[in-house]
Design an enzyme around this catalytic site. Sequence first.
Site, PDB file in Angstrom:
ATOM      1  CE  LYS A  52      -3.745  -2.316   2.476  1.00  0.00           C
ATOM      2  NZ  LYS A  52      -4.274  -2.704   3.787  1.00  0.00           N
ATOM      3  CD  GLN A  96      -3.348  -4.376   6.963  1.00  0.00           C
ATOM      4  OE1 GLN A  96      -3.272  -3.404   6.218  1.00  0.00           O
ATOM      5  NE2 GLN A  96      -3.979  -5.484   6.623  1.00  0.00           N
ATOM      6  CG  ASP A 119     -10.081   0.004   5.608  1.00  0.00           C
ATOM      7  OD1 ASP A 119      -9.786  -0.298   4.437  1.00  0.00           O
ATOM      8  OD2 ASP A 119      -9.406  -0.319   6.594  1.00  0.00           O
TER       9      ASP A 119
END
Length: 286
Positions: A52, A96, A119
């Site tokens: 990422k 995460q 997200d």
Amino acid sequence: MTKIIDGKAVAKKVNAQTATAVADLVAQGIQPGIAVIIVGDDAASQIYVRNKNRKATKLGMHSVVRQLPATTTQAELLAIIADYNADESIHGILVQSPLPAQINEPLVTMAIDPKKDVDGFHPSNVGKLLTNFPGNYPVANTPRGIMTMLHEYGVDPAGKTAVVIGRSTIVGKPMAALLTNANATVTIAHSKTADLKAVARTADILVVATGIAHLITGDDIKPGATVIDVGMDRDENGKLVGDVDFESAQGVAGLITPVPGGVGPMTIATLMQTTVELAKWSDVRE
Ligand code: NAP
């Protein structure tokens, strides 16, 4: 004949659009910024976060990786999230998964400013998705990326029967909401579904997100159906495989995503796309 949906090619196209959008924003004095927080040293998470970070940097974004020890307390993590909520150079915050046992994951989700919730997991944004709320808000990247792939391959969900196997907050539920908002008739199946295979066979669009390698085989697929395999599983030889048995699906499915090279590349491309959108919206939203 079964056509393969090339997730890498669609991701490349999305990334090119994102790079242009980043350059436009930078020209206006806004560099989109993403902060990824990782707690502990889970090997798979380390790889995801590295990927990422690389992608964000390559696309011209400001990218921060905050590595925290596995012993980080709930209070310490919440304080770091609060700092990024207040940091004007950061438009998207991602914590995460998985998190160590001492961390309460729902509280972490709630702590992220919904306007920086890259997200799309904050209940405020999930609620907006469910109510098909007008306006701008982030949506979970994996199911959103799947909608982009369907669009790219000319699959319009309107009027179609869709079955989503899996009901997680990350994939299954937002996927079902997106398909419903796109006028499909949607069934959500899960581990307690009676006769899963018969349910799967009703689907014009079948999305499988269970984490069970080869759960679905060609016999469970309606001829001509579009099959989206979200699974990232290991077979008995340690090889990366999906929730769908790709071989037996050949000749039955009309369209299918491979693993790897299907949903995976789209998730990261969509995450980058969402970050840029959050940066763009940060200027204009209330
Ligand atoms: P999750 O939170 O573990 O949810 C799995 C879902 O599958 C649950 O709803 C579960 O049902 C259902 N399920 C489990 N076994 C089943 C069975 N035998 N029959 C029917 N349903 C069953 O997983 P997730 O986060 O949604 O992820 C699912 C998979 O997608 C994993 O392999 C993950 O690695 C992968 N994934 C890939 C990407 C990507 O970008 N490619 C992104 C996210 C996830 P219950 O609710 O009844 O337990």
